[in-house]
Design a protein around this motif. Structure first.
Motif, PDB file in Angstrom:
ATOM      1  N   ASN A   1      75.518  21.208  -5.211  1.00 14.79           N
ATOM      2  CA  ASN A   1      74.194  20.961  -5.780  1.00 14.79           C
ATOM      3  C   ASN A   1      73.358  20.085  -4.856  1.00 14.79           C
ATOM      4  O   ASN A   1      72.156  20.315  -4.667  1.00 14.79           O
ATOM      5  CB  ASN A   1      74.312  20.289  -7.148  1.00 14.79           C
ATOM      6  N   ALA A   2      74.002  19.110  -4.270  1.00 10.94           N
ATOM      7  CA  ALA A   2      73.272  18.226  -3.346  1.00 10.94           C
ATOM      8  C   ALA A   2      72.761  19.008  -2.145  1.00 10.94           C
ATOM      9  O   ALA A   2      71.623  18.849  -1.699  1.00 10.94           O
ATOM     10  CB  ALA A   2      74.187  17.073  -2.906  1.00 10.94           C
ATOM     11  N   MET A   3      73.610  19.898  -1.616  1.00 10.74           N
ATOM     12  CA  MET A   3      73.195  20.679  -0.443  1.00 10.74           C
ATOM     13  C   MET A   3      72.050  21.625  -0.806  1.00 10.74           C
ATOM     14  O   MET A   3      71.090  21.804  -0.050  1.00 10.74           O
ATOM     15  CB  MET A   3      74.391  21.485   0.075  1.00 10.74           C
ATOM     16  N   LEU A   4      72.094  22.237  -2.015  1.00  6.78           N
ATOM     17  CA  LEU A   4      71.069  23.191  -2.424  1.00  6.78           C
ATOM     18  C   LEU A   4      69.717  22.497  -2.575  1.00  6.78           C
ATOM     19  O   LEU A   4      68.697  23.009  -2.099  1.00  6.78           O
ATOM     20  CB  LEU A   4      71.483  23.843  -3.754  1.00  6.78           C
ATOM     21  N   TRP A   5      69.691  21.367  -3.203  1.00 10.42           N
ATOM     22  CA  TRP A   5      68.421  20.655  -3.357  1.00 10.42           C
ATOM     23  C   TRP A   5      67.873  20.199  -2.008  1.00 10.42           C
ATOM     24  O   TRP A   5      66.652  20.194  -1.787  1.00 10.42           O
ATOM     25  CB  TRP A   5      68.603  19.463  -4.288  1.00 10.42           C
TER      26      TRP A   5
ATOM     27  N   LEU B   1      68.291  21.812   0.831  1.00 13.85           N
ATOM     28  CA  LEU B   1      67.742  23.010   1.483  1.00 13.85           C
ATOM     29  C   LEU B   1      66.391  23.370   0.891  1.00 13.85           C
ATOM     30  O   LEU B   1      65.452  23.733   1.623  1.00 13.85           O
ATOM     31  CB  LEU B   1      68.713  24.190   1.311  1.00 13.85           C
ATOM     32  N   LEU B   2      66.267  23.314  -0.443  1.00 19.58           N
ATOM     33  CA  LEU B   2      65.009  23.668  -1.084  1.00 19.58           C
ATOM     34  C   LEU B   2      63.888  22.710  -0.675  1.00 19.58           C
ATOM     35  O   LEU B   2      62.749  23.137  -0.442  1.00 19.58           O
ATOM     36  CB  LEU B   2      65.169  23.664  -2.610  1.00 19.58           C
ATOM     37  N   GLY B   3      64.182  21.485  -0.550  1.00 16.29           N
ATOM     38  CA  GLY B   3      63.178  20.522  -0.139  1.00 16.29           C
ATOM     39  C   GLY B   3      62.715  20.785   1.292  1.00 16.29           C
ATOM     40  O   GLY B   3      61.522  20.761   1.599  1.00 16.29           O
ATOM     41  N   GLN B   4      63.677  21.032   2.199  1.00 16.43           N
ATOM     42  CA  GLN B   4      63.314  21.328   3.580  1.00 16.43           C
ATOM     43  C   GLN B   4      62.463  22.600   3.663  1.00 16.43           C
ATOM     44  O   GLN B   4      61.482  22.660   4.408  1.00 16.43           O
ATOM     45  CB  GLN B   4      64.581  21.497   4.419  1.00 16.43           C
ATOM     46  N   LEU B   5      62.847  23.614   2.871  1.00 18.27           N
ATOM     47  CA  LEU B   5      62.132  24.892   2.920  1.00 18.27           C
ATOM     48  C   LEU B   5      60.703  24.719   2.397  1.00 18.27           C
ATOM     49  O   LEU B   5      59.754  25.254   2.982  1.00 18.27           O
ATOM     50  CB  LEU B   5      62.881  25.932   2.082  1.00 18.27           C
ATOM     51  N   ALA B   6      60.517  23.981   1.319  1.00 21.65           N
ATOM     52  CA  ALA B   6      59.176  23.790   0.759  1.00 21.65           C
ATOM     53  C   ALA B   6      58.267  23.057   1.746  1.00 21.65           C
ATOM     54  O   ALA B   6      57.111  23.446   1.950  1.00 21.65           O
ATOM     55  CB  ALA B   6      59.270  23.035  -0.566  1.00 21.65           C
ATOM     56  N   PHE B   7      58.783  22.042   2.357  1.00 19.18           N
ATOM     57  CA  PHE B   7      57.983  21.295   3.325  1.00 19.18           C
ATOM     58  C   PHE B   7      57.622  22.171   4.531  1.00 19.18           C
ATOM     59  O   PHE B   7      56.491  22.172   5.010  1.00 19.18           O
ATOM     60  CB  PHE B   7      58.758  20.047   3.777  1.00 19.18           C
ATOM     61  N   SER B   8      58.606  22.959   5.007  1.00 22.29           N
ATOM     62  CA  SER B   8      58.355  23.833   6.164  1.00 22.29           C
ATOM     63  C   SER B   8      57.312  24.882   5.831  1.00 22.29           C
ATOM     64  O   SER B   8      56.431  25.189   6.654  1.00 22.29           O
ATOM     65  CB  SER B   8      59.656  24.515   6.604  1.00 22.29           C
ATOM     66  N   LEU B   9      57.366  25.409   4.615  1.00 20.18           N
ATOM     67  CA  LEU B   9      56.418  26.463   4.235  1.00 20.18           C
ATOM     68  C   LEU B   9      54.993  25.901   4.160  1.00 20.18           C
ATOM     69  O   LEU B   9      54.035  26.560   4.593  1.00 20.18           O
ATOM     70  CB  LEU B   9      56.814  27.071   2.882  1.00 20.18           C
ATOM     71  N   MET B  10      54.839  24.741   3.615  1.00 14.59           N
ATOM     72  CA  MET B  10      53.506  24.149   3.523  1.00 14.59           C
ATOM     73  C   MET B  10      52.917  23.957   4.907  1.00 14.59           C
ATOM     74  O   MET B  10      51.754  24.285   5.153  1.00 14.59           O
ATOM     75  CB  MET B  10      53.579  22.799   2.779  1.00 14.59           C
ATOM     76  N   LEU B  11      53.719  23.470   5.818  1.00 11.15           N
ATOM     77  CA  LEU B  11      53.229  23.237   7.168  1.00 11.15           C
ATOM     78  C   LEU B  11      52.918  24.565   7.874  1.00 11.15           C
ATOM     79  O   LEU B  11      51.884  24.695   8.543  1.00 11.15           O
ATOM     80  CB  LEU B  11      54.291  22.448   7.953  1.00 11.15           C
TER      81      LEU B  11
ATOM     82  N   LEU C   1      64.642  30.255   8.545  1.00 13.74           N
ATOM     83  CA  LEU C   1      65.079  28.903   8.200  1.00 13.74           C
ATOM     84  C   LEU C   1      66.234  28.921   7.212  1.00 13.74           C
ATOM     85  O   LEU C   1      67.154  28.101   7.288  1.00 13.74           O
ATOM     86  CB  LEU C   1      63.903  28.120   7.587  1.00 13.74           C
ATOM     87  N   LEU C   2      66.143  29.868   6.241  1.00 13.26           N
ATOM     88  CA  LEU C   2      67.092  29.852   5.142  1.00 13.26           C
ATOM     89  C   LEU C   2      68.492  30.288   5.595  1.00 13.26           C
ATOM     90  O   LEU C   2      69.494  29.676   5.204  1.00 13.26           O
ATOM     91  CB  LEU C   2      66.591  30.771   4.020  1.00 13.26           C
ATOM     92  N   ILE C   3      68.561  31.308   6.403  1.00 12.35           N
ATOM     93  CA  ILE C   3      69.873  31.841   6.770  1.00 12.35           C
ATOM     94  C   ILE C   3      70.690  30.820   7.558  1.00 12.35           C
ATOM     95  O   ILE C   3      71.856  30.544   7.226  1.00 12.35           O
ATOM     96  CB  ILE C   3      69.708  33.157   7.547  1.00 12.35           C
ATOM     97  N   PRO C   4      70.111  30.191   8.643  1.00 10.28           N
ATOM     98  CA  PRO C   4      70.935  29.174   9.346  1.00 10.28           C
ATOM     99  C   PRO C   4      71.342  28.017   8.435  1.00 10.28           C
ATOM    100  O   PRO C   4      72.477  27.528   8.512  1.00 10.28           O
ATOM    101  CB  PRO C   4      70.033  28.704  10.477  1.00 10.28           C
ATOM    102  N   SER C   5      70.380  27.562   7.554  1.00 12.66           N
ATOM    103  CA  SER C   5      70.715  26.434   6.666  1.00 12.66           C
ATOM    104  C   SER C   5      71.825  26.820   5.702  1.00 12.66           C
ATOM    105  O   SER C   5      72.755  26.036   5.448  1.00 12.66           O
ATOM    106  CB  SER C   5      69.465  25.999   5.886  1.00 12.66           C
ATOM    107  N   LEU C   6      71.717  28.037   5.154  1.00  9.19           N
ATOM    108  CA  LEU C   6      72.750  28.483   4.221  1.00  9.19           C
ATOM    109  C   LEU C   6      74.102  28.599   4.926  1.00  9.19           C
ATOM    110  O   LEU C   6      75.135  28.215   4.375  1.00  9.19           O
ATOM    111  CB  LEU C   6      72.361  29.836   3.605  1.00  9.19           C
TER     112      LEU C   6
END
Length: 626
Positions: A144-148, A150-160, A20-25
């Motif tokens: 900064n907007a893009m980083l936050w 990405l972090l939000g998407q990653l946290a939600f994906s990990l929980m699921l 998830l992280l590499i394509p988003s980055l």
């Protein structure tokens, strides 16, 4: 220290995070790059528009040289907080207006200049310096907007994902691990129950099938193990019988008076009897595991290998004789017999062979062959001796008989002078016959060790002078000069009469073949001789002529009886006994005689005599010196 391995759950979560992280980055990075590029392009475009507008507005104030009106225009442009400095210069007078606010510099400065035209003439230049700090702040906010995001998407994906993994993968895997542990521990009595219909449920059912198969296989293995124990007992009894048989074979082989060996099917030694090790001096470790043909002497090995391969292709048996190296001395001969070993199924399992020492038989064969050759040689020598003797004896006898008959018939009819010539011829032939008989008697005594020597300390130069005086008239008649060079007047133990006989023979031969007008050189000097490791002091006596020489191949054979050089077989070479007698006499004096061709022509006969003999007496039998 061992690294801790990741669990399946951790590995899957890590893979998902990376996925998830590499394509988003990458997507955010390229979006930021495009946004930044767009902002920079807009900044450049706005910078250029400000400069162009300022050039148009400052045209008249600059032409009219009106700084006040120009100041108002520049002040209005400087209201843009991004502009740090504006400079207006006259083409002839220099700086016209300049306004600078350094406190506005937050980032990098960007400078653009443009000429000012009036009526197609350059009247000056306008320079606008703009700061990109506002642009950089905007780019930082976007990052900064893009980083936050990405972090939000990653946290939600990990929980699921963690929730789904726990329910659908981790719990079933833990059940599979429990069943696998029971299977590995051999707890096969209770079945494994799985009600899931997905892949993990199918894997659990496979474990149940594996449990059932293992349970059945264990019962079969127990039965086979029982039967194998019975077979092992039978095989153990067979092996014990084989070991006893092998021990009997080794005992008999080691006690046999011949070498016995066994090889594998490819010809490598697996057993060698103790007799062979004692006979060759080779240890068992040097023989076992090597090709049996390595026992053969290197010179014979190639022939033995080719014959063995040929015999193996025919009937497998090999019989032959060859030489074997020994660490105790010279190689010895063996008779080898090699037979194949075939099991009950007709498969070749190896070879067994015997090696019998036949050195004595071979030596007897060589001695027999040499004795036969010696007998044949003696027979030929006897025939040649009789032929030579009959010719040599017949010639002077015919002369004696012929001239005596002529004297009888013509007695009273011829003059005394003529009769004197007849008697002279008879006398010469008698002397020749007597000399021949004396040579035969001397040679017979020498070969039978019956020659008696009178050994006295004698100066060899005196013997040479005496012999030279005897031959002086003959040398003058032939026009040959006799020269003696004695470097060391040393005495040596010798029989002067017999050594004089040697000198006469050598000097007579030299006078026969030396051409008229040249010389025969006789030299005497001290010279040492090496006999093995011992160095002996002695005298070297040489006779050099100026004749035709002797072929190299005949330099040794001319000392044999009745042998003459191929260059002197014209009647002038004598009977061929003189040099043979010389060699016997010199050898009886513990000396040596040999011949060499001189590089400038002619032959040099060399005689070496020791200064001292082991026994010095008035009379002594000839020693057997070979």
């Amino acid at each position: 220290m061992l690294k801790r391995a990741l669990s399946i759950k951790q590995s899957i979560i890590g893979a998902i995070i990376i996925g998830l992280l590499i394509p988003s980055l990458l997507n955010g990075y390229f979006s930021l790059q495009r946004s930044e590029q767009q902002l920079r392009s807009n900044l450049e475009l706005q910078h250029g528009q400000v400069l162009s507008n300022l050039v148009l507005a400052i045209q008249l104030p600059l032409w009219n040289l009106s700084p006040d009106s120009g100041q108002q225009i520049v002040s209005s442009v400087m209201e843009d907080p991004r502009i740090v400095r504006i400079s207006v210069t006259d083409a002839h007078l220099g700086t016209f207006l300049e306004m600078h606010k350094p406190e506005r510099q937050l980032g990098q400065l960007r400078t653009q200049s443009k000429p000012v035209y009036f009526e197609n003439q350059v009247i000056g230049f306008v320079t606008v310096v703009m700061d990109d700090g506002y642009l950089r702040n905007q780019i930082g906010n976007n990052r900064n907007a893009m980083l936050w995001t990405l972090l939000g998407q990653l946290a939600f994906s990990l929980m699921l994902i963690v929730l789904l993994l726990q329910l659908r993968l981790v719990r079933p895997l833990m059940g599979l691990m429990r069943d696998s542990t029971r299977l590995a521990a051999g707890m096969l009595e209770h079945p494994f129950t799985w009600t899931r219909n997905d892949e993990l449920g199918k894997l659990g059912n496979s474990l149940e099938y594996t449990r059932q198969a293992l349970n059945k296989l264990i019962h079969e293995l127990e039965e086979k193990n029982r039967r194998l124990e019975e077979d092992l007992q039978v095989r153990k009894r067979v092996e014990e019988a084989l070991r006893a048989s092998e021990q009997r074979f080794r005992t008999l082989a080691n006690a046999a008076p011949v070498g016995i060996f066994r090889t594998s099917a490819d010809g490598r030694c697996i057993f060698m009897s103790a007799y062979w090790n004692r006979r060759t001096g080779l240890g068992v470790e040097t023989v076992i595991g090597t090709d049996w043909t390595m026992l053969v002497l290197a010179d014979d090995r190639g022939l033995v290998q080719s014959r063995w391969q040929r015999d193996c292709e025919q009937d497998g048996a090999y019989v032959g004789e060859f030489r074997v190296p020994s660490s105790f001395g010279a190689p010895f001969w063996v008779d080898c017999k090699l037979a194949p070993l075939v099991d009950d199924y007709g498969t070749l399992s190896g070879y067994v062979g015997t090696l019998m020492d036949v050195t004595e038989r071979k030596r007897a064969e060589v001695l027999l062959r040499e004795a036969k050759e010696a007998a044949e040689s003696a027979s030929r020598a006897k025939t040649e001796f009789l032929s030579n003797m009959s010719h040599e004896l017949r010639t002077p006898m015919h002369a004696i008989i012929s001239f005596s008959e002529m004297g009888e018939r013509k007695l009273g009819t011829v003059s005394n002078e003529k009769l004197g010539q007849y008697f002279s011829r008879i006398h010469q032939s008698g002397n020749r016959l007597l000399a021949l008989l004396n040579d035969l008697l001397d040679l017979s005594k020498l070969e039978a060790d019956k020659m008696v020597y009178t050994m006295q300390p004698t100066r060899l130069g005196l013997v040479l002078e005496e012999v030279v005086q005897e031959f002086m008239s003959l040398a003058q008649e032939r026009g040959v000069e006799l020269v003696i060079q004695e470097q060391d007047p040393v005495r040596a133990a010798m029989d002067a009469m017999r050594i004089g006989q040697v000198v006469r023979n050598l000097l007579a031969n030299a006078l026969k073949f030396t051409v008229q007008g040249s010389q025969v050189l006789l030299t005497v000097k001290e010279a040492s001789h090496t006999d093995g490791e011992e160095v002996l002091d002695g005298l070297l006596f040489t006779v050099r002529d100026h004749g035709p020489g002797i072929p190299e191949a005949e330099l040794l054979t001319i000392f044999d009886k009745f042998i003459q050089s191929s260059k002197t077989k014209d009647g002038s070479g004598g009977t061929g006994l003189g040099l043979a007698i010389c060699r016997e006499i010199i050898q009886d004096h513990a000396g040596h005689v040999w011949a060499e061709n001189h590089p400038e022509g002619g032959v040099i006969f060399k005689v070496w005599l020791p200064l001292e003999q082991d026994t010095l007496s008035q009379t002594m039998n000839a020693p057997s010196v070979l």
